[in-house]
Design an enzyme around this catalytic site. Structure first.
Site, PDB file in Angstrom:
ATOM      1  CB  SER A   1      -0.900   0.027   1.235  1.00 51.72           C
ATOM      2  OG  SER A   1      -1.579   1.268   1.345  1.00 51.72           O
TER       3      SER A   1
ATOM      4  CE1 TYR B   1      -4.045  -2.150   4.937  1.00 48.28           C
ATOM      5  CE2 TYR B   1      -3.343   0.029   4.234  1.00 48.28           C
ATOM      6  CZ  TYR B   1      -3.794  -1.236   3.932  1.00 48.28           C
ATOM      7  OH  TYR B   1      -3.992  -1.596   2.622  1.00 48.28           O
TER       8      TYR B   1
ATOM      9  CE  LYS C   1      -1.585  -4.058   3.118  1.00 55.02           C
ATOM     10  NZ  LYS C   1      -1.720  -5.336   2.391  1.00 55.02           N
TER      11      LYS C   1
ATOM     12  CB  ILE D   1      -7.983   1.594  -5.427  1.00 55.92           C
ATOM     13  CG1 ILE D   1      -6.447   1.576  -5.608  1.00 55.92           C
ATOM     14  CG2 ILE D   1      -8.664   0.815  -6.543  1.00 55.92           C
ATOM     15  CD1 ILE D   1      -5.944   2.246  -6.858  1.00 55.92           C
TER      16      ILE D   1
END
Length: 250
Positions: free
Chosen positions: A145, A158, A162, A191
């Protein structure tokens, strides 16, 4: 490149990017296995949709909770028994929770994110590594990410997980290179229809898009096409790399 004899396994295949990656490989003609964690009914419906859309009957699914090593081991053994090999592994399964690292937010959420996003990736690579190394061919594409490169506020767990996936990719790219097994990563930015976008209030979206060089969000299809490129022979001299798909945001 002829994809028709290639066996592709995609983890976390029931949501947005994973679903699009699976459909894209099916459209290329590959034998695609969709890994899922919980809802069998949902994954059956997705598989049927992909078959109807692509005309590819070689699309199946496998129960694959990436955090459970025994389930992962059994799942990949089932896949190997069925297909005899795995040519491409796409580690897409991942979770995220919003929240700062402060005493009022329990560390259990951090543990779950790390367990899924890093250890889940490691578990799957570990399960498929020996067959790939023995056949001296294969491609592993990890879904990282943009947050793992720049850090995102209130997504510290997160982002850290990543970043770990990116570091893992670099190291394994070197470890597996002598066996002609390539390991790369794709780092999507914002996205459509994903959790990162869902966190942006609708009334702020137009202003946010102005920060992106291409002035728009990305699509899951664009991520899928990047994954298939890295998995293909066209990227035969690329390993240990992280390809950023963010429309120029970073």
């Amino acid at each position: 490149m002829d994809w028709t004899e290639k066996v592709v396994v995609v983890t976390g295949a029931s949501k947005s990017i994973g679903k699009s990656i699976s459909a894209h490989f099916a459209d290329l003609g590959s034998k695609v296995v969709l890994g899922y964690r919980s809802s069998r009914d949902e994954i059956e419906q997705i598989v049927q949709e992909i078959k109807e859309t692509t005309g590819n009957s070689h699309v199946t699914f496998e129960k694959l909770d990436v955090t459970d090593r025994e389930i992962v081991k059994d799942a990949f053994q089932n896949i190997l028994d069925r297909h005899g090999k795995v040519d491409v592994l796409v580690n897409n399964a991942g979770i995220s929770y919003g929240g700062a690292l402060i005493p009022s937010n329990p560390l259990e959420k951090w543990e779950e994110i790390v367990d899924t996003n890093i250890m889940g990736t490691i578990n799957c690579i570990h399960a498929v590594s020996l067959p790939m190394l023995m056949q001296q061919s294969g491609s592993i594409v990890n879904i990282a990410s943009l947050s793992g490169l720049i850090g995102v506020e209130r997504l510290s767990a997160y982002s850290a997980s990543k970043a770990g996936v990116i570091g893992l990719t670099r190291s394994l790219g070197k470890e597996y290179a002598p066996f002609n097994v390539r390991v790369n990563a794709v780092a999507p930015g914002y996205i459509e229809d994903t959790g990162m976008v869902d966190r942006i209030p609708e009334n702020q979206m137009s202003e946010f898009k102005k920060k992106i060089a291409m002035k728009r969000l990305g699509s899951a299809k664009e991520v899928a096409e990047t994954v298939s490129f890295l998995a293909s022979e066209k990227a035969g001299y690329i390993t240990g790399q992280t390809l950023v798909v963010d429309g120029g945001l970073m």
